[in-house]
Design a protein around this motif. Structure first.
Motif, PDB file in Angstrom:
ATOM      1  N   ARG A  46      -5.619   0.806  -4.984  1.00 30.22           N
ATOM      2  CA  ARG A  46      -5.326   2.077  -5.661  1.00 30.22           C
ATOM      3  C   ARG A  46      -3.812   2.308  -5.772  1.00 30.22           C
ATOM      4  N   THR A  47      -3.048   1.763  -4.822  1.00 26.58           N
ATOM      5  CA  THR A  47      -1.595   1.937  -4.916  1.00 26.58           C
ATOM      6  C   THR A  47      -1.047   1.192  -6.139  1.00 26.58           C
ATOM      7  N   SER A 107       3.336   3.575  -2.669  1.00 26.95           N
ATOM      8  CA  SER A 107       4.062   3.779  -3.933  1.00 26.95           C
ATOM      9  C   SER A 107       5.539   3.996  -3.642  1.00 26.95           C
ATOM     10  N   ASN A 134      -1.732   3.459  -8.869  1.00 27.25           N
ATOM     11  CA  ASN A 134      -0.824   4.628  -8.811  1.00 27.25           C
ATOM     12  C   ASN A 134       0.512   4.330  -9.473  1.00 27.25           C
ATOM     13  N   THR A 138      -5.573   7.143  -6.128  1.00 31.20           N
ATOM     14  CA  THR A 138      -6.000   7.929  -4.967  1.00 31.20           C
ATOM     15  C   THR A 138      -7.061   8.950  -5.382  1.00 31.20           C
ATOM     16  N   ALA A 161       3.261   9.187  -0.470  1.00 31.91           N
ATOM     17  CA  ALA A 161       3.144   7.851  -1.060  1.00 31.91           C
ATOM     18  C   ALA A 161       3.263   6.738  -0.031  1.00 31.91           C
ATOM     19  N   SER A 211       0.825  -1.221   0.000  1.00 32.34           N
ATOM     20  CA  SER A 211       0.000   0.000   0.000  1.00 32.34           C
ATOM     21  C   SER A 211       0.849   1.256   0.000  1.00 32.34           C
ATOM     22  N   VAL A 268      -2.735   7.838   3.413  1.00 28.51           N
ATOM     23  CA  VAL A 268      -2.700   9.303   3.404  1.00 28.51           C
ATOM     24  C   VAL A 268      -3.774   9.884   2.470  1.00 28.51           C
ATOM     25  N   GLY A 269      -4.129   9.113   1.433  1.00 25.19           N
ATOM     26  CA  GLY A 269      -5.165   9.568   0.504  1.00 25.19           C
ATOM     27  C   GLY A 269      -6.447   9.933   1.231  1.00 25.19           C
ATOM     28  N   ASP A 281      -6.920   0.902  -0.426  1.00 25.84           N
ATOM     29  CA  ASP A 281      -5.593   1.511  -0.500  1.00 25.84           C
ATOM     30  C   ASP A 281      -4.641   0.590  -1.265  1.00 25.84           C
TER      31      ASP A 281
END
Ligand code: ASP
Length: 425
Positions: A381-382, A267, A385, A304, A344, A265, A348-349, A378
């Motif tokens: 989406r990572t 980047s 990303n 994100t 990243a 999770s 945090v998003g 998360d």
């Protein structure tokens, strides 16, 4: 066994073990010794080890990359194209997310409950701008401030190029240092299957599947759908029509990095693996990816942005607020900025989502509603990303003549980067 297959198997087994342990999470022994014991420690070790490499890797590889640009004037072109494409892909991601949320209305009929969420402070965009230039380099390194490190590294590399003989000596030193840092990446990646197993097992053991089915299911499903569509349609179309590259080959080559992103999770933690995949499987030259990938891991977060777009509409629908066209436009702008400002690392998003909600006048406490299922989103989406960073890198590299098409079209994927017999694509 090939390492990416091994990671995949360990990931699935981790999910199964975690789901079984979730049934026993009330048991103090299982909780203390497995979920918050062995799995917690093992997972943290792996993430820490990857994070430990982040600062040296980014600094050293940007310095080497910029120094190896045959024509230093290319740097301006490269940055403009890269940043432009990063912004375009994020805006496209948001348009897709908002359209899907408007069509499927995931928040309709969602019962409102007191979520007990306590808002944390999100970073205003103006601070992101002010903090681009580090006032103290040591502090930037110590606190892993990526944008600041990138800017210092570029300046440092430009200075090397302007320093004649002294500069050449420093460049040679950095080239050797780069080899050494990459050797550490190889060592750590040998432990990736076990690290991913621990991370996934802990997440599934802690995760409350019930909350998913209590009304949040449609939000969850829609975010996952948008993430998959964005990766498969937007990136494939850009790769094919702007870059002239075969998207299937791209995704096969990026697979090891996507699994690592899913497991960690983060980047930033995945960056070493992303770099290796982009170099060994996609064929992008170091002079390009050493600049585009760290920058992308820091500012380009399409996955994100998708979560933030859908979450905002979901919350608006749950609260019965109809959003105007101007407010929808505002969501595109603020979520793009919020995703740029998102660090990243895991979770945090969701903190940055507060900025978007405030902008359109929605209550930030509503974040508590989606907090419970954010960890799984998360992870997904990572993976998107980092795919976005790699896709833009490949397209930019192609346009600059900085990609080796023989490597791109080579039907073998390197997933264990020292593997003498890589698996067939
Ligand atoms: N975990 C994401 C990443 O590192 C950031 C986020 O959306 O929270 O890419």
């Amino acid at each position: 066994m090939n390492i990416s297959l091994k990671i995949l198997i360990f990931m699935v087994v981790g999910g199964i073990v975690g789901t079984i342990l979730h049934q026993f999470s009330g048991n103090a022994f299982i909780n203390e010794y497995f979920i918050n014991g062995a799995f917690h420690v093992g997972g943290k070790w792996f993430v820490n080890a990857l994070k430990m490499l982040m600062v040296p890797l980014v600094f050293v590889s940007i310095v080497c990359g910029v120094c190896s640009l045959a024509d230093p004037k290319k740097l301006g072109n490269l940055s403009l194209k890269t940043i432009g494409l990063y912004l375009v892909t994020t805006a496209l991601a948001l348009v897709l997310a908002i359209s899907l949320a408007l069509i499927f209305q995931p928040g309709e009929g969602m019962p409102l409950k007191d979520t007990g969420y306590v808002a944390k402070e999100s970073v205003p965009f103006v601070n992101v701008l002010v903090n681009l230039i580090p006032s103290n380099v040591v502090q930037a390194f110590a606190e892993a401030k990526m944008l600041q490190i990138i800017i210092f590294a570029i300046l440092f590399a430009i200075a090397i190029m302007h320093s004649g003989k002294a500069g050449e000596r420093i460049k040679e030193f950095f080239d050797s240092l780069n080899e050494v840092v990459l050797a550490i990446v190889n060592i750590i990646m040998k432990f990736a299957p076990y690290g991913v197993f621990c991370l996934i097992a802990k997440t599934f053991a802690t995760f409350d599947t019930e909350s998913l089915f209590q009304g949040l299911f449609w939000y969850f499903a829609l975010v996952v759908l948008a993430l998959i569509l964005h990766a498969l349609i937007t990136y494939s179309a850009l790769l094919r029509f702007v870059g002239g590259l075969n998207p299937i080959v791209f995704f096969k080559g990026m697979w090891p990095a996507m699994i690592t992103a899913f497991g960690t999770s983060s980047s930033a933690a995945t960056l070493p693996v992303t770099m290796r995949c982009v170099e060994k499987n996609i064929g992008v030259k170091k002079s390009t990816y050493s600049f585009t990938l760290p920058l992308g891991a820091t500012i380009n977060m399409d996955g994100t942005a998708i979560m933030q777009g859908i979450a905002t509409l979901f919350i608006a629908q749950a609260y019965g607020e109809a959003l105007t066209a101007a407010q929808l436009g505002m969501i595109v702008v603020t979520a793009t900025l919020a995703s740029i400002g998102t660090a990243a690392v895991p979770g945090v998003g969701l903190i940055m989502l507060q900025g978007v909600l405030l902008q359109v006048g929605l209550p930030i406490e509503a974040i508590g509603m989606i907090l419970g299922i954010d960890r799984l989103l998360d992870m997904t989406r990572t993976a998107v990303n980092i795919s976005g960073d790699a896709a833009v890198s490949a397209i930019v590299a192609k346009s600059e003549g900085e990609i080796d098409l023989d490597v791109y079209n080579d039907p073998v994927i390197h997933s264990n980067f020292e593997d003498p017999e890589p698996e067939t694509k």
